[in-house]
Scaffold this active site. Sequence first.
Site, PDB file in Angstrom:
ATOM      1  N   THR A 193      -0.249 -11.704 -23.268  1.00  0.00           N
ATOM      2  CA  THR A 193       0.636 -10.428 -23.681  1.00  0.00           C
ATOM      3  C   THR A 193       2.095 -10.558 -23.063  1.00  0.00           C
ATOM      4  OG1 THR A 193      -0.766  -9.476 -21.698  1.00  0.00           O
ATOM      5  CG2 THR A 193      -1.513  -9.004 -23.949  1.00  0.00           C
ATOM      6  N   HIS A 204      -4.677 -15.574 -15.112  1.00  0.00           N
ATOM      7  CA  HIS A 204      -5.174 -14.243 -15.432  1.00  0.00           C
ATOM      8  C   HIS A 204      -6.813 -14.130 -16.148  1.00  0.00           C
ATOM      9  CE1 HIS A 204      -5.458 -10.164 -16.658  1.00  0.00           C
ATOM     10  NE2 HIS A 204      -4.446  -9.858 -16.405  1.00  0.00           N
ATOM     11  N   ALA A 252       0.747  -1.175   0.060  1.00  0.00           N
ATOM     12  CA  ALA A 252       0.003   0.066  -0.032  1.00  0.00           C
ATOM     13  C   ALA A 252       0.981   1.351   0.063  1.00  0.00           C
ATOM     14  CB  ALA A 252      -0.940  -0.053   1.276  1.00  0.00           C
ATOM     15  N   ILE A 253       1.502   1.557  -1.141  1.00  0.00           N
ATOM     16  CA  ILE A 253       2.238   2.753  -1.508  1.00  0.00           C
ATOM     17  C   ILE A 253       1.308   3.814  -1.804  1.00  0.00           C
ATOM     18  CG2 ILE A 253       4.399   3.502  -2.583  1.00  0.00           C
ATOM     19  CD1 ILE A 253       4.909   0.974  -0.853  1.00  0.00           C
ATOM     20  N   GLU A 280       4.627  -8.656 -14.211  1.00  0.00           N
ATOM     21  CA  GLU A 280       3.749  -9.562 -14.579  1.00  0.00           C
ATOM     22  C   GLU A 280       4.521 -10.298 -15.692  1.00  0.00           C
ATOM     23  OE1 GLU A 280      -0.737  -9.610 -14.684  1.00  0.00           O
ATOM     24  OE2 GLU A 280      -0.148  -9.074 -16.497  1.00  0.00           O
ATOM     25  N   ASP A 336      -2.061  -8.284  -5.231  1.00  0.00           N
ATOM     26  CA  ASP A 336      -2.453  -7.059  -5.309  1.00  0.00           C
ATOM     27  C   ASP A 336      -3.317  -6.497  -4.086  1.00  0.00           C
ATOM     28  OD1 ASP A 336      -1.220  -6.650  -7.566  1.00  0.00           O
ATOM     29  OD2 ASP A 336      -2.909  -5.869  -8.793  1.00  0.00           O
ATOM     30  N   VAL A 337      -3.420  -5.109  -3.768  1.00  0.00           N
ATOM     31  CA  VAL A 337      -4.202  -4.609  -2.706  1.00  0.00           C
ATOM     32  C   VAL A 337      -5.449  -3.992  -2.963  1.00  0.00           C
ATOM     33  CG1 VAL A 337      -3.064  -2.052  -2.501  1.00  0.00           C
ATOM     34  CG2 VAL A 337      -3.959  -3.513  -0.535  1.00  0.00           C
TER      35      VAL A 337
HETATM   36  C1  2GW Z   1      -0.233   1.535  -9.915  1.00  0.00           C
HETATM   37  C2  2GW Z   1      -0.575   2.006 -11.025  1.00  0.00           C
HETATM   38  C3  2GW Z   1      -0.569   3.216 -11.220  1.00  0.00           C
HETATM   39  C4  2GW Z   1      -0.240   4.098 -10.065  1.00  0.00           C
HETATM   40  C5  2GW Z   1      -0.142   3.736  -8.939  1.00  0.00           C
HETATM   41  C6  2GW Z   1       0.020   2.313  -8.711  1.00  0.00           C
HETATM   42  C7  2GW Z   1       0.241   1.962  -7.233  1.00  0.00           C
HETATM   43  C8  2GW Z   1       0.318   0.458  -7.121  1.00  0.00           C
HETATM   44  C9  2GW Z   1       0.538   2.804  -6.417  1.00  0.00           C
HETATM   45  O1  2GW Z   1       0.386   4.126  -6.101  1.00  0.00           O
HETATM   46  N1  2GW Z   1       0.793   2.200  -4.913  1.00  0.00           N
HETATM   47  C10 2GW Z   1       0.565   0.665  -4.846  1.00  0.00           C
HETATM   48  O2  2GW Z   1       0.780   0.496  -3.683  1.00  0.00           O
HETATM   49  N2  2GW Z   1       0.633  -0.107  -5.982  1.00  0.00           N
HETATM   50  C11 2GW Z   1       0.811  -1.353  -5.824  1.00  0.00           C
HETATM   51  O3  2GW Z   1       1.005  -2.064  -6.750  1.00  0.00           O
HETATM   52  C12 2GW Z   1      -0.556  -2.014  -5.160  1.00  0.00           C
HETATM   53  O4  2GW Z   1      -0.277  -3.079  -4.294  1.00  0.00           O
HETATM   54  C13 2GW Z   1      -1.044  -2.569  -6.355  1.00  0.00           C
HETATM   55  O5  2GW Z   1      -2.205  -3.534  -6.083  1.00  0.00           O
HETATM   56  C14 2GW Z   1       0.121  -3.057  -7.323  1.00  0.00           C
HETATM   57  C15 2GW Z   1      -0.012  -3.313  -8.637  1.00  0.00           C
HETATM   58  O6  2GW Z   1      -0.852  -1.923  -9.080  1.00  0.00           O
HETATM   59  P1  2GW Z   1      -2.260  -2.013  -9.623  1.00  0.00           P
HETATM   60  O7  2GW Z   1      -3.021  -2.802  -8.701  1.00  0.00           O
HETATM   61  O8  2GW Z   1      -2.689  -0.575  -9.678  1.00  0.00           O
HETATM   62  O9  2GW Z   1      -2.304  -2.369 -11.172  1.00  0.00           O
HETATM   63  P2  2GW Z   1      -2.959  -3.504 -11.806  1.00  0.00           P
HETATM   64  O10 2GW Z   1      -4.438  -3.765 -10.954  1.00  0.00           O
HETATM   65  O11 2GW Z   1      -3.372  -3.127 -13.164  1.00  0.00           O
HETATM   66  O12 2GW Z   1      -2.147  -4.825 -11.875  1.00  0.00           O
HETATM   67  C16 2GW Z   1      -1.522  -5.805 -12.757  1.00  0.00           C
HETATM   68  O13 2GW Z   1      -0.495  -5.411 -13.570  1.00  0.00           O
HETATM   69  C17 2GW Z   1       0.433  -4.753 -12.624  1.00  0.00           C
HETATM   70  C18 2GW Z   1       1.795  -4.321 -13.620  1.00  0.00           C
HETATM   71  O14 2GW Z   1       1.530  -3.526 -14.493  1.00  0.00           O
HETATM   72  C19 2GW Z   1       1.100  -5.995 -11.486  1.00  0.00           C
HETATM   73  O15 2GW Z   1       1.760  -7.172 -12.383  1.00  0.00           O
HETATM   74  C20 2GW Z   1      -0.090  -6.193 -11.086  1.00  0.00           C
HETATM   75  O16 2GW Z   1       0.146  -7.288 -10.161  1.00  0.00           O
HETATM   76  C21 2GW Z   1      -1.350  -6.641 -11.624  1.00  0.00           C
HETATM   77  O17 2GW Z   1      -2.359  -7.261 -10.934  1.00  0.00           O
HETATM   78 MN    MN Z   2      -4.393  -4.565  -9.176  1.00  0.00          MN
END
Ligand code: 2GW
Ligand code: MN
Length: 297
Positions: free
Chosen positions: A189, A177, A66-67, A247, A155-156
């Site tokens: 992808t 996925h 949780a950043i 990923e 993911d959070v």
């Molecule tokens: C992420 C994207 C854009 C801006 C901020 C963040 C962000 C992510 C953040 O500001 N703070 C943070 O704690 N995160 C962490 O990174 C958080 O745990 C989050 O669940 C994780 C992945 O970002 P998320 O959930 O927004 O991206 P998704 O849902 O598109 O994630 C998929 O793709 C990612 C790679 O692009 C990862 O592989 C992720 O595991 C995938 O589910």
């Molecule tokens: Mn996510």
Amino acid sequence: YRYIIFCGEEKRMLYPKPETLKPPRTDVLTITPWLAPIVWNGTYNIDVLNAQFHKRGVRVGLTIFAIKKYTVFVQTFVETAEKFFMVGHKVNYYVFTDRPNDIPNITLAEGRQLVVLIVPSYQRWQEVSMRRMEMIRDFSSQRFINEVDYLVCVDVDMRFSDEVGVEILSDVFGTLHPGFYGAGRQGFTYERRPESQAFIPGDEGDFYYAGGYFGGTIEEVYKLTNFCHNAMMTDRENKLEAVWHDESYLNKYFLYHKPTKILSVEYLWDNGFGVPDILKRRRFVAVPKNHNAIRNK
Ligand code: 2GW
Ligand code: MN
């Protein structure tokens, strides 16, 4: 040391016998060519599994990051995990954050605790996501190895909405996925530039695994996260970053180090995809987020 409760004698346990000629699911793949189970509703008996894992006194660590603004997701995540995640087992939540004051105080059930781990934040969101590999690796060897038997790394921006139990645990596991479970190789992808450490040729690959849900024993998670982090660093030296960040590197790892168990899309769903017939339970679903508000600090 941990207390072990010895039950004087084995309890008789009654349950329907498995039917060799009646597979519980015929609509989905439930085993890989390398004989790893793919976990779907109906394929396992949770009472049998709970008895096995309780006997071992298994301890499970659940890591989330949780950043910056993503601290807003912690409350719902933990509250729903208390209802549905590994109920009755020992669970440590490990919350990695740069904003410890924004982590809510949540009352947890007995045998469960929440540990806040203060870590640096990175400016680019891609790096926030990718650096999870390095941090999980480092805490695995320094801390998790002494505290838990398995890690579940997710993911959070998610909520639990149905049971997730010990049926997911195995030496090293990945998750299908939700966007690609029906796709062919050409639809995956994967990183396609041969120069990248995450490169997967068009005629290879088994599944498209989600970056947001993997785990296993501490030793196996250490190996996985170490590989992914090192591959990212090598790419960086060559001014490369894989198309789907962490990923992509995870998919490369699983191609040559096959998971010993695979979680079906029940374990990682997004309601944006509707509810297909094969999906009997939605156990862990994406929380819709306003990309602009949440993503730009
Ligand atoms: C992420 C994207 C854009 C801006 C901020 C963040 C962000 C992510 C953040 O500001 N703070 C943070 O704690 N995160 C962490 O990174 C958080 O745990 C989050 O669940 C994780 C992945 O970002 P998320 O959930 O927004 O991206 P998704 O849902 O598109 O994630 C998929 O793709 C990612 C790679 O692009 C990862 O592989 C992720 O595991 C995938 O589910
Ligand atoms: Mn996510």
